[in-house]
Design a protein around this motif. Structure first.
Motif, PDB file in Angstrom:
ATOM      1  N   ALA A  41     -10.172 -15.981 -29.563  1.00 37.27           N
ATOM      2  CA  ALA A  41     -11.728 -15.793 -29.875  1.00 37.27           C
ATOM      3  C   ALA A  41     -12.273 -16.874 -30.942  1.00 37.27           C
ATOM      4  O   ALA A  41     -13.333 -17.139 -30.837  1.00 37.27           O
ATOM      5  CB  ALA A  41     -11.823 -14.354 -30.107  1.00 37.27           C
ATOM      6  N   ASP A  42     -11.345 -17.008 -31.929  1.00 33.81           N
ATOM      7  CA  ASP A  42     -11.705 -17.833 -33.129  1.00 33.81           C
ATOM      8  C   ASP A  42     -11.717 -19.561 -32.805  1.00 33.81           C
ATOM      9  O   ASP A  42     -11.831 -20.350 -33.775  1.00 33.81           O
ATOM     10  CB  ASP A  42     -10.967 -17.475 -34.237  1.00 33.81           C
ATOM     11  N   LYS A  43     -10.644 -19.519 -31.809  1.00 32.65           N
ATOM     12  CA  LYS A  43     -10.712 -21.129 -31.136  1.00 32.65           C
ATOM     13  C   LYS A  43      -9.739 -22.024 -32.257  1.00 32.65           C
ATOM     14  O   LYS A  43      -9.703 -23.136 -32.194  1.00 32.65           O
ATOM     15  CB  LYS A  43     -11.720 -21.891 -31.159  1.00 32.65           C
ATOM     16  N   LYS A  44      -8.990 -21.098 -33.232  1.00 37.21           N
ATOM     17  CA  LYS A  44      -8.107 -21.689 -34.273  1.00 37.21           C
ATOM     18  C   LYS A  44      -6.662 -21.717 -33.791  1.00 37.21           C
ATOM     19  O   LYS A  44      -6.263 -20.881 -33.168  1.00 37.21           O
ATOM     20  CB  LYS A  44      -8.263 -20.902 -35.510  1.00 37.21           C
TER      21      LYS A  44
ATOM     22  N   ASN B 205     -14.966 -35.600 -31.729  1.00 32.87           N
ATOM     23  CA  ASN B 205     -16.627 -34.725 -32.217  1.00 32.87           C
ATOM     24  C   ASN B 205     -16.185 -33.718 -33.258  1.00 32.87           C
ATOM     25  O   ASN B 205     -17.079 -33.235 -34.307  1.00 32.87           O
ATOM     26  CB  ASN B 205     -17.477 -34.384 -31.169  1.00 32.87           C
ATOM     27  N   ASP B 206     -14.965 -32.781 -32.977  1.00 29.97           N
ATOM     28  CA  ASP B 206     -14.871 -31.619 -33.702  1.00 29.97           C
ATOM     29  C   ASP B 206     -13.751 -32.056 -34.901  1.00 29.97           C
ATOM     30  O   ASP B 206     -13.119 -30.920 -35.500  1.00 29.97           O
ATOM     31  CB  ASP B 206     -14.495 -30.399 -32.944  1.00 29.97           C
ATOM     32  N   ASP B 207     -13.372 -33.202 -35.004  1.00 29.31           N
ATOM     33  CA  ASP B 207     -12.347 -33.562 -36.079  1.00 29.31           C
ATOM     34  C   ASP B 207     -12.541 -35.036 -36.625  1.00 29.31           C
ATOM     35  O   ASP B 207     -12.030 -35.908 -36.199  1.00 29.31           O
ATOM     36  CB  ASP B 207     -10.872 -33.497 -35.385  1.00 29.31           C
ATOM     37  N   ALA B 208     -13.640 -35.118 -37.380  1.00 26.82           N
ATOM     38  CA  ALA B 208     -14.256 -36.455 -37.758  1.00 26.82           C
ATOM     39  C   ALA B 208     -13.362 -37.342 -38.591  1.00 26.82           C
ATOM     40  O   ALA B 208     -13.485 -38.441 -38.358  1.00 26.82           O
ATOM     41  CB  ALA B 208     -15.401 -36.150 -38.652  1.00 26.82           C
ATOM     42  N   ASN B 209     -12.052 -36.943 -38.978  1.00 27.84           N
ATOM     43  CA  ASN B 209     -11.129 -37.779 -39.677  1.00 27.84           C
ATOM     44  C   ASN B 209     -10.090 -38.381 -38.463  1.00 27.84           C
ATOM     45  O   ASN B 209      -9.003 -38.765 -39.149  1.00 27.84           O
ATOM     46  CB  ASN B 209     -10.605 -37.067 -40.775  1.00 27.84           C
ATOM     47  N   ASN B 210     -10.174 -37.891 -37.438  1.00 26.50           N
ATOM     48  CA  ASN B 210      -9.048 -37.974 -36.389  1.00 26.50           C
ATOM     49  C   ASN B 210      -9.224 -38.517 -35.301  1.00 26.50           C
ATOM     50  O   ASN B 210     -10.370 -38.160 -34.563  1.00 26.50           O
ATOM     51  CB  ASN B 210      -8.342 -36.520 -36.031  1.00 26.50           C
ATOM     52  N   SER B 211      -8.673 -39.882 -34.981  1.00 26.26           N
ATOM     53  CA  SER B 211      -8.897 -40.550 -33.645  1.00 26.26           C
ATOM     54  C   SER B 211      -7.839 -40.507 -32.633  1.00 26.26           C
ATOM     55  O   SER B 211      -8.017 -41.209 -31.454  1.00 26.26           O
ATOM     56  CB  SER B 211      -9.541 -41.959 -33.772  1.00 26.26           C
TER      57      SER B 211
ATOM     58  N   SER C  70      -5.076 -14.267 -27.626  1.00 27.19           N
ATOM     59  CA  SER C  70      -4.785 -14.008 -29.105  1.00 27.19           C
ATOM     60  C   SER C  70      -3.695 -14.541 -29.555  1.00 27.19           C
ATOM     61  O   SER C  70      -2.665 -14.127 -28.659  1.00 27.19           O
ATOM     62  CB  SER C  70      -5.298 -12.694 -29.756  1.00 27.19           C
ATOM     63  N   ALA C  71      -3.395 -15.090 -30.636  1.00 28.71           N
ATOM     64  CA  ALA C  71      -1.882 -15.262 -31.123  1.00 28.71           C
ATOM     65  C   ALA C  71      -1.277 -13.982 -31.224  1.00 28.71           C
ATOM     66  O   ALA C  71       0.004 -13.964 -31.068  1.00 28.71           O
ATOM     67  CB  ALA C  71      -1.968 -16.271 -32.430  1.00 28.71           C
ATOM     68  N   GLU C  72      -1.827 -12.882 -31.714  1.00 27.50           N
ATOM     69  CA  GLU C  72      -1.116 -11.447 -31.943  1.00 27.50           C
ATOM     70  C   GLU C  72      -0.566 -11.018 -30.639  1.00 27.50           C
ATOM     71  O   GLU C  72       0.271 -10.542 -30.881  1.00 27.50           O
ATOM     72  CB  GLU C  72      -2.267 -10.822 -32.635  1.00 27.50           C
ATOM     73  N   GLU C  73      -1.445 -11.307 -29.477  1.00 22.98           N
ATOM     74  CA  GLU C  73      -0.964 -10.475 -28.366  1.00 22.98           C
ATOM     75  C   GLU C  73       0.237 -11.427 -28.112  1.00 22.98           C
ATOM     76  O   GLU C  73       1.133 -10.858 -27.141  1.00 22.98           O
ATOM     77  CB  GLU C  73      -2.066 -10.734 -27.315  1.00 22.98           C
TER      78      GLU C  73
END
Length: 490
Positions: free
Chosen positions: A99-102, A262-268, A69-72
């Motif tokens: 956990a949130d993959k962000k 696949n997880d960022d449709a506006n980015n190649s 986690s970023a907090e850790e």
């Protein structure tokens, strides 16, 4: 190439005698005998792509690779901050472990460190997470997240105070010590900072450098030309070529793809240097006598680089040139045939396949995984495969790389053990200017130098998962022994 049980006599850094035996490895060095019961010998492993200074740096800079986690991460920094002058730095965060993959955000760092610049590298080295004061110092205004990718990150990294020469030397020698534990006696040091050249030369001249270092100088911004104008060949340190970047990494979505993520449709992804300019940079370097090594991960980037290499190969048809594609992670099937050109080398990091497929690769590129990491396909088209680790991003352990090559989950890309070993020993020797010293052939095993690794078994399928390095010999000297093994001094 297979591991051998053998008796080997070395004197004055020369091979004097070779004899097959059946119960282990016996080394006789300057008249003193060492017996490794049940051991097997190979020439020392060559890692064809790592970052030597980075391995040593990783031993002292906080590493967040396994933090979830970023907090850790912030909590760890608060407890034990690592300062470079007035900057806090660190390495290894990976949002795929969260956990949130962000992606993390600058606001989290701002709350914890409002008055101290913070710069934390992502695990792939292609992105940084910084706070607002770091952005302000870099002259970057109103950046929404504090995540800087690829060339954008350099605006901050170039402002962080440099290490002292004594710190750099300590890190290089620490990296050497670590690599010897894995049986690595020779490396291709990628993206070497030109400012380290004189330090490497001095270490070589002082006989402190025991691992052979083939350097590929960072050349993205042409400033390398202020430091060198031709290849350099020392005893243990050489400058073989330059390192360029066509694109970024899959993890930070900077690898250049034909179609969007696949997880960022506006980015190649993004090509970092336009092909016309890349070609000119390559021409300048080749005219000076350098090899070319270009980072290319995405299928579009590999397509562009392979086409540029074909063009260069035709232009320099009467010149001995070496053109390396670094990573080759996504190669469209239509481009594979281009590796049949004997001047083009595919430099891969097998352990990336393991990490990427356990992590983000499926979500990033989906079905395109089917033509990614095409090791056997490159060989089938007549290409030459070189293996490395990209350490410190991954472990430098060649056994992990061999494991990935021979136990891939894709049956069509599995290599047999001898071919896999060749990618760490035989194939890389085709790159180097000084590889003919003391050539002896024994059972088709080239002993070109007095660098060896002794393993506890023969790397067969039944024993492979218990394999480890027993000893490493560099320049005719034992530089590492696993004391648990029980070496017999005769």
């Amino acid at each position: 190439m297979k591991p051998l049980q053998i008796e080997l006599e070395l004197q004055n850094n020369q091979i004097k005698r070779i004899k097959n035996i059946s119960d282990g490895v016996r080394l006789i060095i300057e008249g003193k005998s060492y017996f490794f019961q049940g051991g097997y010998l190979l020439p020392g492993f060559i890692d064809s792509h790592l970052h030597l200074f980075g391995i040593g740096e990783n031993e002292i800079v906080p590493n967040f690779k396994d933090i979830t986690s970023a907090e850790e991460i912030i909590s760890n920094i608060k407890d034990s901050p690592f300062f470079r002058n007035n900057w806090i730095t660190g390495f290894g965060w990976n949002e795929e472990n969260f956990a949130d993959k962000k992606l993390p955000d600058k606001r989290m760092l701002d709350l914890a460190f409002p008055n101290i610049p913070v710069c934390l590298k992502r695990v792939d080295g292609h992105a940084v997470w910084v706070n607002s004061i770091a952005l302000q110092i870099a002259g970057i205004s109103k950046h929404p997240t504090g995540i800087l990718v690829d060339t954008a990150k350099d605006n901050v990294l170039n402002l962080i105070p440099k290490y002292s020469n004594s710190q750099i030397i300590k890190m290089i020698l620490k990296a050497q010590e670590i690599l010897f534990q894995f049986g690595i006696t020779e490396v291709c040091d990628m993206d070497t900072d030109p400012e380290l050249i004189e330090i490497y030369k001095n270490l070589d001249n002082e006989n402190a450098l025991q691992i052979k270092v083939h350097s590929y100088i960072s050349a993205q911004y042409d400033d390398y030309l202020r430091y060198i104008s031709q290849p350099y060949l020392g005893n243990m340190f050489s400058i073989e070529g330059i390192k360029l970047f066509a694109d970024g990494a899959l993890g930070s979505r900077g690898a250049s793809l034909f179609e969007p993520y696949n997880d960022d449709a506006n980015n190649s992804g993004k090509i970092q240097i336009q092909p016309e300019l890349l070609y000119k940079k390559m021409q300048v370097a080749i005219d000076l006598g350098f090899q070319i090594a270009t980072h290319a991960i995405g299928d579009n980037a590999n397509h562009i680089i392979l086409d540029l290499y074909q063009k260069l190969s035709q232009k320099y048809i009467n010149k001995d040139i070496i053109l390396r594609v670094e990573h080759c992670q996504m190669v469209h099937p239509k481009d594979l045939i281009k590796f049949s050109n004997p001047r083009i080398f595919a430099s891969v990091q097998p352990i990336h396949y393991v990490s990427d497929t356990k992590g983000m690769a499926q979500s990033r590129i989906g079905k395109r995984l089917e033509y990614s990491y095409p090791w056997k396909s490159i060989i089938n088209y007549g290409g030459t495969l070189l293996s490395g680790s990209d350490a410190p991003i991954e472990s430098p352990d060649p056994i992990l790389g061999l494991d990935a090559l021979i136990h891939s989950e894709r049956p069509d890309q599995i290599l047999d053990m001898e071919s896999a070993i060749d990618t760490y020993i035989t194939n890389p020797r085709k790159l180097f200017r000084n590889n003919s010293n003391n050539q002896i052939n024994q059972n088709n095993l080239p002993f070109s130098e007095t660098n060896f690794v002794i393993l506890n078994n023969d790397l067969s399928q039944k024993s492979f998962n218990r394999t480890y390095v027993v000893a490493t010999i560099a320049n005719g000297n034992i530089v590492y022994i696993d004391n648990k093994y029980g070496v017999i001094n005769e």
